[in-house]
Design an enzyme around this catalytic site. Structure first.
Site, PDB file in Angstrom:
ATOM      1  N   ARG A  49       0.846  -1.197   0.000  1.00  0.00           N
ATOM      2  CA  ARG A  49       0.000   0.000   0.000  1.00  0.00           C
ATOM      3  C   ARG A  49       0.881   1.246   0.000  1.00  0.00           C
ATOM      4  O   ARG A  49       2.104   1.152   0.078  1.00  0.00           O
ATOM      5  CB  ARG A  49      -1.013  -0.012   1.157  1.00  0.00           C
ATOM      6  CG  ARG A  49      -0.628  -0.616   2.470  1.00  0.00           C
ATOM      7  CD  ARG A  49       0.373   0.112   3.312  1.00  0.00           C
ATOM      8  NE  ARG A  49       0.101   1.522   3.463  1.00  0.00           N
ATOM      9  CZ  ARG A  49       1.023   2.426   3.692  1.00  0.00           C
ATOM     10  NH1 ARG A  49       2.308   2.071   3.810  1.00  0.00           N
ATOM     11  NH2 ARG A  49       0.727   3.705   3.821  1.00  0.00           N
ATOM     12  N   GLY A  50       0.224   2.414  -0.032  1.00  0.00           N
ATOM     13  CA  GLY A  50       0.973   3.669  -0.143  1.00  0.00           C
ATOM     14  C   GLY A  50       1.002   4.077  -1.615  1.00  0.00           C
ATOM     15  O   GLY A  50       1.258   3.237  -2.494  1.00  0.00           O
ATOM     16  N   ALA A  51       0.706   5.347  -1.883  1.00  0.00           N
ATOM     17  CA  ALA A  51       0.463   5.789  -3.266  1.00  0.00           C
ATOM     18  C   ALA A  51       1.606   5.441  -4.242  1.00  0.00           C
ATOM     19  O   ALA A  51       1.375   4.741  -5.230  1.00  0.00           O
ATOM     20  CB  ALA A  51       0.143   7.281  -3.264  1.00  0.00           C
ATOM     21  N   ARG A  97      -7.497  -0.147  -6.721  1.00  0.00           N
ATOM     22  CA  ARG A  97      -7.752   0.947  -5.773  1.00  0.00           C
ATOM     23  C   ARG A  97      -7.916   2.251  -6.572  1.00  0.00           C
ATOM     24  O   ARG A  97      -7.090   2.542  -7.436  1.00  0.00           O
ATOM     25  CB  ARG A  97      -6.593   1.086  -4.755  1.00  0.00           C
ATOM     26  CG  ARG A  97      -6.424  -0.176  -3.889  1.00  0.00           C
ATOM     27  CD  ARG A  97      -5.549   0.074  -2.687  1.00  0.00           C
ATOM     28  NE  ARG A  97      -6.224   0.877  -1.696  1.00  0.00           N
ATOM     29  CZ  ARG A  97      -5.613   1.443  -0.651  1.00  0.00           C
ATOM     30  NH1 ARG A  97      -4.305   1.300  -0.490  1.00  0.00           N
ATOM     31  NH2 ARG A  97      -6.296   2.148   0.218  1.00  0.00           N
ATOM     32  N   GLN A 202      -2.205   2.413  10.070  1.00  0.00           N
ATOM     33  CA  GLN A 202      -0.912   2.552   9.381  1.00  0.00           C
ATOM     34  C   GLN A 202       0.054   3.400  10.198  1.00  0.00           C
ATOM     35  O   GLN A 202       1.269   3.222  10.096  1.00  0.00           O
ATOM     36  CB  GLN A 202      -1.113   3.197   8.000  1.00  0.00           C
ATOM     37  CG  GLN A 202      -1.784   2.306   6.959  1.00  0.00           C
ATOM     38  CD  GLN A 202      -3.286   2.487   6.932  1.00  0.00           C
ATOM     39  OE1 GLN A 202      -3.894   2.827   7.949  1.00  0.00           O
ATOM     40  NE2 GLN A 202      -3.895   2.262   5.793  1.00  0.00           N
ATOM     41  N   ASP A 243      -2.338  11.117  -1.763  1.00  0.00           N
ATOM     42  CA  ASP A 243      -2.634  10.073  -2.753  1.00  0.00           C
ATOM     43  C   ASP A 243      -3.028  10.659  -4.097  1.00  0.00           C
ATOM     44  O   ASP A 243      -2.895  10.012  -5.125  1.00  0.00           O
ATOM     45  CB  ASP A 243      -3.732   9.146  -2.231  1.00  0.00           C
ATOM     46  CG  ASP A 243      -3.195   8.293  -1.099  1.00  0.00           C
ATOM     47  OD1 ASP A 243      -3.110   8.801   0.037  1.00  0.00           O
ATOM     48  OD2 ASP A 243      -2.804   7.147  -1.358  1.00  0.00           O
ATOM     49  N   ASN A 253      -5.755  12.392   0.972  1.00  0.00           N
ATOM     50  CA  ASN A 253      -4.845  11.544   1.745  1.00  0.00           C
ATOM     51  C   ASN A 253      -5.693  10.717   2.707  1.00  0.00           C
ATOM     52  O   ASN A 253      -6.922  10.857   2.764  1.00  0.00           O
ATOM     53  CB  ASN A 253      -3.807  12.395   2.486  1.00  0.00           C
ATOM     54  CG  ASN A 253      -2.672  11.549   3.056  1.00  0.00           C
ATOM     55  OD1 ASN A 253      -2.074  10.741   2.339  1.00  0.00           O
ATOM     56  ND2 ASN A 253      -2.370  11.690   4.329  1.00  0.00           N
TER      57      ASN A 253
HETATM   58  O1  MRU Z   1      -4.632   3.103   2.279  1.00  0.00           O
HETATM   59  P1  MRU Z   1      -3.150   3.360   2.211  1.00  0.00           P
HETATM   60  O2  MRU Z   1      -2.396   2.795   3.353  1.00  0.00           O
HETATM   61  O3  MRU Z   1      -2.586   2.949   0.870  1.00  0.00           O
HETATM   62  O4  MRU Z   1      -3.048   4.935   2.290  1.00  0.00           O
HETATM   63  C1  MRU Z   1      -1.791   5.544   2.227  1.00  0.00           C
HETATM   64  C2  MRU Z   1      -1.808   6.991   2.498  1.00  0.00           C
HETATM   65  O5  MRU Z   1      -2.846   7.593   2.647  1.00  0.00           O
HETATM   66  C3  MRU Z   1      -0.502   7.698   2.484  1.00  0.00           C
HETATM   67  O6  MRU Z   1      -0.528   8.793   3.352  1.00  0.00           O
HETATM   68  C4  MRU Z   1      -0.288   8.154   1.046  1.00  0.00           C
HETATM   69  O7  MRU Z   1      -0.160   7.073   0.184  1.00  0.00           O
HETATM   70  C5  MRU Z   1       0.777   9.130   0.815  1.00  0.00           C
HETATM   71  S1  MRU Z   1       2.359   8.723   1.409  1.00  0.00           S
HETATM   72  C6  MRU Z   1       3.297   8.042   0.226  1.00  0.00           C
END
Ligand code: MRU
Length: 351
Positions: A49-51, A97, A202, A243, A253
């Site tokens: 996960r993470g953008a 996603r 997270q 994101d 985000n």
């Molecule tokens: O649902 P997730 O864990 O993928 O969400 C991630 C976030 O919201 C992060 O803050 C976001 O990806 C930016 S940080 C690289």
């Protein structure tokens, strides 16, 4: 690729290896697969996960799907069938996603490779090279974000962050996390407050794990503690990742970021977003057009498998929210720090 200390995702000669983030912080389990469908499910389940990281993962996913195609069709030169099947794989990843635009940005780069009139084996090699380049490129972007962003962190400061924006979310040291890491490396006396980040934690599970690995002084708080901490004068800056950032600077985000930005504004604390340009979507005029992922209500009626709410109740579980541009002091990018008015400054610096 290995970060300083954390192996997150790696393409080997035969498979893709990735860290199953749902098992952190208890266990650091690496999953190894040559089947892109395993990765599709891993992205849906937030094992990966993470953008920026889901963009990188999807690029590797298309690569392992291409390798599998070659194994299923040895000696085939049917470029048409390969092309059709790989575009379908791109569509499968695009459906995992909806919010982080990095996923669609990375898949667009893979589709561009597929547009070349080459044989399936040559295209597979080119897809792999592109995926590796995307990964390496993101690591460089993270470093630049860290360097630029460290400038806005005071020499002595409590800094609050939300969700996870570190090595676990990117191809390098992170976005907002890279800023904290660089400020710490420069010897600034920072103390990081990490929101736990309900519902999937997270912040508690991942950011606190990374902060400890990196030796950055830090304290875990519940999301609801942030405003009180600000009132107590213990926070001098707030910074999170994003994101998707619309053309006017509105930034999506993790759910709870908007509340953090509202609280920061109320207390006169600067609120920053840190993100690479792969997160910027100039095709959307404002955050109203950003698709917000809704997750299963079970993610808020259960914590770690334990039931915490009555059965059969109504739930609403958006995974992200949008922080309006007027609450954002600046956006830290790999090309520098962008100040309002974002509808002009984002476009001016966009590659
Ligand atoms: O649902 P997730 O864990 O993928 O969400 C991630 C976030 O919201 C992060 O803050 C976001 O990806 C930016 S940080 C690289």
């Amino acid at each position: 690729m290995m970060n300083d200390k954390i192996a997150v995702i790696e393409l080997t000669a035969t498979a893709l290896r990735f860290l199953d983030q749902t098992q952190l912080p208890s266990e650091a389990v690496m999953v190894e697969t040559a089947d892109h469908r395993v990765l599709l499910e891993a992205i849906r389940r937030l094992q990966v996960r993470g953008a920026p990281l889901i963009g990188i993962a999807a690029a590797y996913g298309v690569t392992i799907a291409a390798r599998a195609w070659l194994r299923r069709h040895p000696a085939s030169s049917d470029a048409g069938a390969f092309h059709r099947d790989m575009l379908h794989v791109c569509d499968e990843f695009a459906a995992t996603r909806p919010t982080a635009v990095n996923l669609f940005w990375a898949l667009a780069r893979m589709r561009e490779i597929l547009a070349h009139p080459l044989s399936p084996d040559m295209l597979t090699a080119a897809l792999e090279a592109e995926a590796r380049a995307l990964h390496a490129d993101d690591a460089l972007r993270c470093s630049a974000i860290g360097r630029y962003g460290a400038e806005i962190i005071p020499a002595d400061a409590g800094v609050i962050t939300h969700c996870n924006s570190g090595a676990l979310a990117t191809g390098g040291d992170g976005t907002a996390f890279a800023v904290l890491l660089e400020a710490h490396r420069q010897g600034k006396n920072i103390h990081v407050y990490a929101d736990e980040t309900r519902p999937l934690l997270q912040g508690a599970r991942l950011t606190m794990w990374e902060l400890r690995q990196r030796g950055i002084p830090s304290t875990l708080i519940t999301d609801g503690t942030a405003a009180m901490l600000m009132r107590q004068g213990r926070v001098q800056a707030a910074i999170t990742g994003a994101d998707r950032i619309a053309a006017n600077g509105d930034a999506a985000n993790k759910i709870g970021t908007y509340a953090l930005a509202v609280a920061a504004r109320h207390h006169g604390i600067p609120f920053y977003i840190a993100a690479p340009f792969s997160t910027v979507d100039l095709s959307l005029a404002s955050g109203d057009a950003i698709p917000i992922e809704e997750r299963s209500g079970e993610e808020i009626t259960r914590i770690g498998g334990s039931v915490v709410a009555p059965e059969g109740i109504d739930t609403y579980a958006p995974a992200f929210d949008v922080t309006p541009a007027e609450l954002i002091t600046g956006i830290v990018t790999e090309r520098g720090i962008i100040a309002p008015p974002f509808d002009e400054t984002l476009r001016a610096l966009h590659p």
